[in-house]
Write a protein that holds these residues in place. Structure first.
Motif, mmCIF file in Angstrom:
data_model
loop_
_atom_site.group_PDB
_atom_site.id
_atom_site.type_symbol
_atom_site.label_atom_id
_atom_site.label_comp_id
_atom_site.label_asym_id
_atom_site.label_seq_id
_atom_site.Cartn_x
_atom_site.Cartn_y
_atom_site.Cartn_z
ATOM 1 N N THR A 256 0.908 -1.552 -0.128
ATOM 2 C CA THR A 256 -0.098 0.370 0.820
ATOM 3 C C THR A 256 1.399 1.100 -0.083
ATOM 4 O O THR A 256 1.881 1.343 0.504
ATOM 5 C CB THR A 256 -1.065 -0.229 0.660
ATOM 6 O OG1 THR A 256 -0.200 0.084 2.096
ATOM 7 C CG2 THR A 256 -1.401 -1.184 1.422
ATOM 8 N N ALA A 257 0.056 1.866 -0.583
ATOM 9 C CA ALA A 257 1.119 3.629 -0.494
ATOM 10 C C ALA A 257 1.511 4.230 1.321
ATOM 11 O O ALA A 257 2.910 4.232 1.306
ATOM 12 C CB ALA A 257 0.165 5.085 -0.870
ATOM 13 N N ALA A 258 0.596 3.486 2.133
ATOM 14 C CA ALA A 258 0.964 3.988 3.655
ATOM 15 C C ALA A 258 2.140 3.000 3.593
ATOM 16 O O ALA A 258 3.335 2.860 4.199
ATOM 17 C CB ALA A 258 0.112 3.341 4.703
ATOM 18 N N GLU A 259 2.504 1.733 3.799
ATOM 19 C CA GLU A 259 3.390 0.424 3.851
ATOM 20 C C GLU A 259 4.719 1.058 2.882
ATOM 21 O O GLU A 259 6.025 1.502 3.060
ATOM 22 C CB GLU A 259 3.080 -0.412 3.338
ATOM 23 C CG GLU A 259 1.919 -1.223 3.994
ATOM 24 C CD GLU A 259 1.674 -2.440 3.404
ATOM 25 O OE1 GLU A 259 0.891 -3.150 4.499
ATOM 26 O OE2 GLU A 259 1.091 -2.666 2.839
ATOM 27 N N ALA A 260 4.278 1.752 1.668
ATOM 28 C CA ALA A 260 5.430 2.348 1.067
ATOM 29 C C ALA A 260 6.612 3.542 2.034
ATOM 30 O O ALA A 260 7.658 3.334 1.668
ATOM 31 C CB ALA A 260 5.178 2.783 -0.023
ATOM 32 N N HIS A 261 6.097 4.280 2.588
ATOM 33 C CA HIS A 261 6.732 4.933 2.847
ATOM 34 C C HIS A 261 7.648 4.551 4.389
ATOM 35 O O HIS A 261 9.091 4.548 4.141
ATOM 36 C CB HIS A 261 5.562 5.908 4.255
ATOM 37 C CG HIS A 261 5.224 6.837 3.235
ATOM 38 N ND1 HIS A 261 6.019 8.121 2.281
ATOM 39 C CD2 HIS A 261 3.755 6.889 2.658
ATOM 40 C CE1 HIS A 261 4.671 8.395 2.065
ATOM 41 N NE2 HIS A 261 3.748 8.373 1.624
ATOM 42 N N VAL A 262 7.205 3.408 4.582
ATOM 43 C CA VAL A 262 8.425 2.236 5.605
ATOM 44 C C VAL A 262 9.835 2.405 4.779
ATOM 45 O O VAL A 262 10.441 1.744 4.845
ATOM 46 C CB VAL A 262 7.502 1.326 6.258
ATOM 47 C CG1 VAL A 262 8.604 0.115 7.223
ATOM 48 C CG2 VAL A 262 6.856 2.030 7.112
ATOM 49 N N MET A 263 8.929 0.791 3.464
ATOM 50 C CA MET A 263 9.880 0.745 2.758
ATOM 51 C C MET A 263 11.002 1.597 2.066
ATOM 52 O O MET A 263 12.407 1.401 1.894
ATOM 53 C CB MET A 263 8.687 -0.021 1.425
ATOM 54 C CG MET A 263 7.982 -1.328 1.183
ATOM 55 S SD MET A 263 8.975 -2.578 2.656
ATOM 56 C CE MET A 263 10.421 -3.121 1.079
ATOM 57 N N GLU A 264 10.628 2.713 1.732
ATOM 58 C CA GLU A 264 11.001 4.275 1.089
ATOM 59 C C GLU A 264 12.784 4.583 2.446
ATOM 60 O O GLU A 264 13.423 4.058 1.949
ATOM 61 C CB GLU A 264 10.191 5.150 1.228
ATOM 62 C CG GLU A 264 10.374 4.862 -0.272
ATOM 63 C CD GLU A 264 10.990 4.637 -1.793
ATOM 64 O OE1 GLU A 264 12.029 4.769 -1.591
ATOM 65 O OE2 GLU A 264 10.554 4.714 -2.791
ATOM 66 N N ASN B 254 5.004 -4.236 11.198
ATOM 67 C CA ASN B 254 3.745 -6.010 10.920
ATOM 68 C C ASN B 254 2.823 -6.088 9.836
ATOM 69 O O ASN B 254 2.906 -7.461 9.826
ATOM 70 C CB ASN B 254 2.837 -5.676 12.382
ATOM 71 C CG ASN B 254 3.325 -5.886 13.332
ATOM 72 O OD1 ASN B 254 4.453 -6.698 13.407
ATOM 73 N ND2 ASN B 254 2.985 -5.355 14.302
ATOM 74 N N ARG B 255 2.408 -5.272 9.264
ATOM 75 C CA ARG B 255 1.293 -5.697 7.617
ATOM 76 C C ARG B 255 2.820 -6.103 7.232
ATOM 77 O O ARG B 255 2.288 -7.487 6.087
ATOM 78 C CB ARG B 255 1.061 -4.620 7.273
ATOM 79 C CG ARG B 255 -0.203 -4.585 8.339
ATOM 80 C CD ARG B 255 -1.001 -3.449 7.066
ATOM 81 N NE ARG B 255 -1.858 -2.711 7.758
ATOM 82 C CZ ARG B 255 -2.709 -1.632 7.234
ATOM 83 N NH1 ARG B 255 -2.658 -0.935 6.505
ATOM 84 N NH2 ARG B 255 -3.769 -1.450 7.435
ATOM 85 N N LEU B 256 4.367 -5.522 6.434
ATOM 86 C CA LEU B 256 4.941 -5.998 5.976
ATOM 87 C C LEU B 256 5.570 -7.134 6.353
ATOM 88 O O LEU B 256 6.141 -7.827 5.221
ATOM 89 C CB LEU B 256 6.168 -4.725 5.888
ATOM 90 C CG LEU B 256 5.382 -3.382 4.896
ATOM 91 C CD1 LEU B 256 6.507 -1.923 5.569
ATOM 92 C CD2 LEU B 256 5.053 -3.368 3.312
ATOM 93 N N LEU B 257 5.437 -7.263 7.051
ATOM 94 C CA LEU B 257 6.604 -8.747 8.078
ATOM 95 C C LEU B 257 5.679 -9.766 7.365
ATOM 96 O O LEU B 257 5.964 -10.631 6.879
ATOM 97 C CB LEU B 257 6.493 -8.320 9.516
ATOM 98 C CG LEU B 257 7.654 -8.212 9.661
ATOM 99 C CD1 LEU B 257 7.168 -7.974 11.686
ATOM 100 C CD2 LEU B 257 9.159 -8.666 10.001
ATOM 101 N N PRO C 112 14.578 -5.103 4.196
ATOM 102 C CA PRO C 112 13.902 -5.160 2.732
ATOM 103 C C PRO C 112 14.056 -6.628 2.329
ATOM 104 O O PRO C 112 15.417 -6.367 2.499
ATOM 105 C CB PRO C 112 13.478 -4.121 2.252
ATOM 106 C CG PRO C 112 15.201 -3.226 2.372
ATOM 107 C CD PRO C 112 15.427 -3.862 4.024
ATOM 108 N N LEU C 113 12.937 -7.212 1.978
ATOM 109 C CA LEU C 113 13.643 -8.532 1.153
ATOM 110 C C LEU C 113 13.077 -8.201 0.205
ATOM 111 O O LEU C 113 13.282 -9.203 -0.771
ATOM 112 C CB LEU C 113 12.907 -9.429 1.812
ATOM 113 C CG LEU C 113 13.230 -9.778 3.306
ATOM 114 C CD1 LEU C 113 11.521 -11.289 3.788
ATOM 115 C CD2 LEU C 113 14.075 -10.663 3.867
#
Length: 122
Positions: free
Chosen positions: A4-12, A45-48, A66-67
């Motif tokens: 999601t767009a929100a999760e992408a902030h964590v990934m970035e 947690n969602r990304l995990l 990141p994986l």
């Protein structure tokens, strides 16, 4: 995998400088998005669960890494955009932007160079 767009902030944040602890992610992502600790930890947690990131322990500290590669994510997202909005075709996307946002001279030059390089590679 859909991020999601929100999760992408964590990934970035993780792509910029992994590993990061939960507290570091809260400080970096939470501050820039004005999200609280619970929101950032929910995203972690969602990304995990999606296996987009992993947790690891090093030097007595818990961190996240990141994986998935950023370039693979960008390719997937951009292809999804092309598929959804332009039937998978690149030319209509470029045409759309050119009609709705003037291209700068350097952008036109880069596009021309890209096309020339693609034609030479055939």
């Amino acid at each position: 995998m859909h991020i999601t767009a929100a999760e992408a902030h964590v990934m970035e944040a993780l792509w910029r400088r992994a590993p990061l602890s939960a507290d570091e992610l809260v400080a970096e992502v939470g501050a820039s998005q004005q999200w609280g600790e619970a929101t950032v930890k929910t995203l972690i947690n969602r990304l995990l669960k999606k296996k987009a990131i992993k947790s690891e322990r090093a030097d007595g500290k818990h961190g996240y890494r990141p994986l998935i590669d950023r370039s693979a994510y960008v390719l997937s997202e951009s292809q999804g955009l092309l598929d959804r909005l332009f039937e998978g075709q690149l030319a209509p996307l470029i045409s759309h932007f050119a009609q709705h946002r003037p291209l700068k001279a350097e952008e036109v030059a880069k596009l021309k160079k890209l096309i020339e390089g693609m034609e030479e590679g055939r």
